[in-house]
Write a protein that holds these residues in place. Sequence first.
Motif, short mmCIF file in Angstrom:
data_model
loop_
_atom_site.label_atom_id
_atom_site.label_comp_id
_atom_site.label_asym_id
_atom_site.label_seq_id
_atom_site.Cartn_x
_atom_site.Cartn_y
_atom_site.Cartn_z
N ILE A 13 -12.00 -14.57 17.81
CA ILE A 13 -12.73 -14.57 16.94
C ILE A 13 -14.11 -15.00 16.85
O ILE A 13 -15.05 -14.83 16.03
CB ILE A 13 -12.08 -14.81 15.45
CG1 ILE A 13 -11.43 -16.23 15.49
CG2 ILE A 13 -10.90 -13.82 14.95
CD1 ILE A 13 -11.18 -16.80 14.18
N GLN A 46 -7.99 -9.16 13.01
CA GLN A 46 -9.11 -9.74 12.24
C GLN A 46 -10.54 -9.13 12.61
O GLN A 46 -10.49 -9.21 13.99
CB GLN A 46 -9.07 -11.21 11.91
CG GLN A 46 -7.95 -11.46 10.97
CD GLN A 46 -7.77 -13.06 10.88
OE1 GLN A 46 -8.69 -13.81 11.35
NE2 GLN A 46 -6.65 -13.60 10.49
N GLN A 47 -11.42 -9.36 11.90
CA GLN A 47 -13.00 -9.21 12.36
C GLN A 47 -13.19 -10.49 12.94
O GLN A 47 -12.68 -11.46 12.50
CB GLN A 47 -13.81 -9.03 11.11
CG GLN A 47 -14.08 -7.47 10.64
CD GLN A 47 -15.23 -7.25 9.91
OE1 GLN A 47 -15.66 -8.19 9.52
NE2 GLN A 47 -15.60 -6.12 9.60
N LYS A 50 -16.92 -14.99 10.33
CA LYS A 50 -18.09 -14.64 9.78
C LYS A 50 -19.44 -15.31 10.33
O LYS A 50 -20.62 -14.76 10.34
CB LYS A 50 -18.12 -14.72 8.19
CG LYS A 50 -17.80 -16.04 7.77
CD LYS A 50 -17.54 -15.97 6.39
CE LYS A 50 -17.66 -17.46 5.63
NZ LYS A 50 -16.50 -18.28 6.18
N VAL A 53 -20.32 -13.32 13.43
CA VAL A 53 -20.96 -12.02 12.88
C VAL A 53 -22.38 -12.32 12.41
O VAL A 53 -23.31 -11.52 12.90
CB VAL A 53 -20.28 -11.43 11.60
CG1 VAL A 53 -20.93 -10.32 11.11
CG2 VAL A 53 -18.62 -11.04 11.99
N THR A 64 -19.44 -6.30 14.02
CA THR A 64 -18.31 -6.25 12.93
C THR A 64 -17.48 -5.08 13.23
O THR A 64 -16.31 -5.07 12.44
CB THR A 64 -19.16 -5.91 11.69
OG1 THR A 64 -19.87 -4.66 11.96
CG2 THR A 64 -20.14 -6.63 11.02
N GLN A 65 -17.65 -4.25 14.06
CA GLN A 65 -16.59 -3.30 14.34
C GLN A 65 -15.33 -3.82 15.21
O GLN A 65 -14.38 -3.34 15.53
CB GLN A 65 -17.25 -2.07 15.05
CG GLN A 65 -17.42 -1.91 16.73
CD GLN A 65 -18.44 -2.92 17.06
OE1 GLN A 65 -19.12 -3.47 16.26
NE2 GLN A 65 -18.32 -3.20 18.51
N GLN A 66 -15.57 -5.01 15.78
CA GLN A 66 -14.59 -5.54 16.57
C GLN A 66 -13.28 -5.98 15.71
O GLN A 66 -13.67 -6.50 14.72
CB GLN A 66 -15.14 -6.78 17.34
CG GLN A 66 -16.42 -6.33 18.43
CD GLN A 66 -16.49 -7.46 19.29
OE1 GLN A 66 -15.90 -8.53 19.52
NE2 GLN A 66 -17.80 -7.60 19.67
N ARG A 67 -12.31 -5.92 16.42
CA ARG A 67 -10.91 -6.50 15.76
C ARG A 67 -10.28 -7.21 16.71
O ARG A 67 -10.10 -7.00 18.27
CB ARG A 67 -10.17 -5.38 15.39
CG ARG A 67 -10.55 -4.55 14.12
CD ARG A 67 -10.74 -5.43 13.13
NE ARG A 67 -11.40 -4.61 11.96
CZ ARG A 67 -12.64 -4.47 11.83
NH1 ARG A 67 -13.48 -4.81 12.36
NH2 ARG A 67 -13.14 -3.59 10.81
#
Length: 155
Positions: A13, A46-47, A50, A53, A64-67
């Motif tokens: 993350i 999860q994204q 933050k 990001v 933001t499209q990543q998980r």
Amino acid sequence: MPVKILMVCLGNICRSPLAEGILQSKLPKEKFIVDSAGTGDWHAGQQPDKRSVATARNRGLDITQQRARQIKTSDFDKFDYIYVMDASNYNNVVKLAPNTTAKEKVRLMMDALYPGENIEVPDPYFGGDDGFYNVYDMLDEACTIVADNLLKTHS
Ligand code: 4NP
């Protein structure tokens, strides 16, 4: 067949989502696929954090499209190169490698810039925003070298 590169950290993350976005931005999409994963599964689905990001956005990248997902044994077949952020990631990933060929795909990210010096991309999770910009700058420098080498090797 495109060349496939996997970026790995602990949670998938903070550091490896930045590494994925940065390396992707330096390579042509038709020839190179860049993905990321974590050695742990706590944040799966999860994204990115933050703070990662926001750091990426301030430097012109949208991640933001990543998980998040956990690395799995089949990743050693799927990917040609696996870059890890620190020594702990290295040990955990190598432990999962099914054979010597798989093990040899695993490299410490900062070795691209400082070969053999065992420099780690520090985990920024428990620190402030500065840590995320420091991680971004380290990854940006290392990914420039990695991208140059990949473009030379796979031209
Ligand atoms: P990352 O950072 O490995 O760079 O994604 C971390 C994210 C989450 C945790 C640790 C490190 N955690 O303990 O949940």
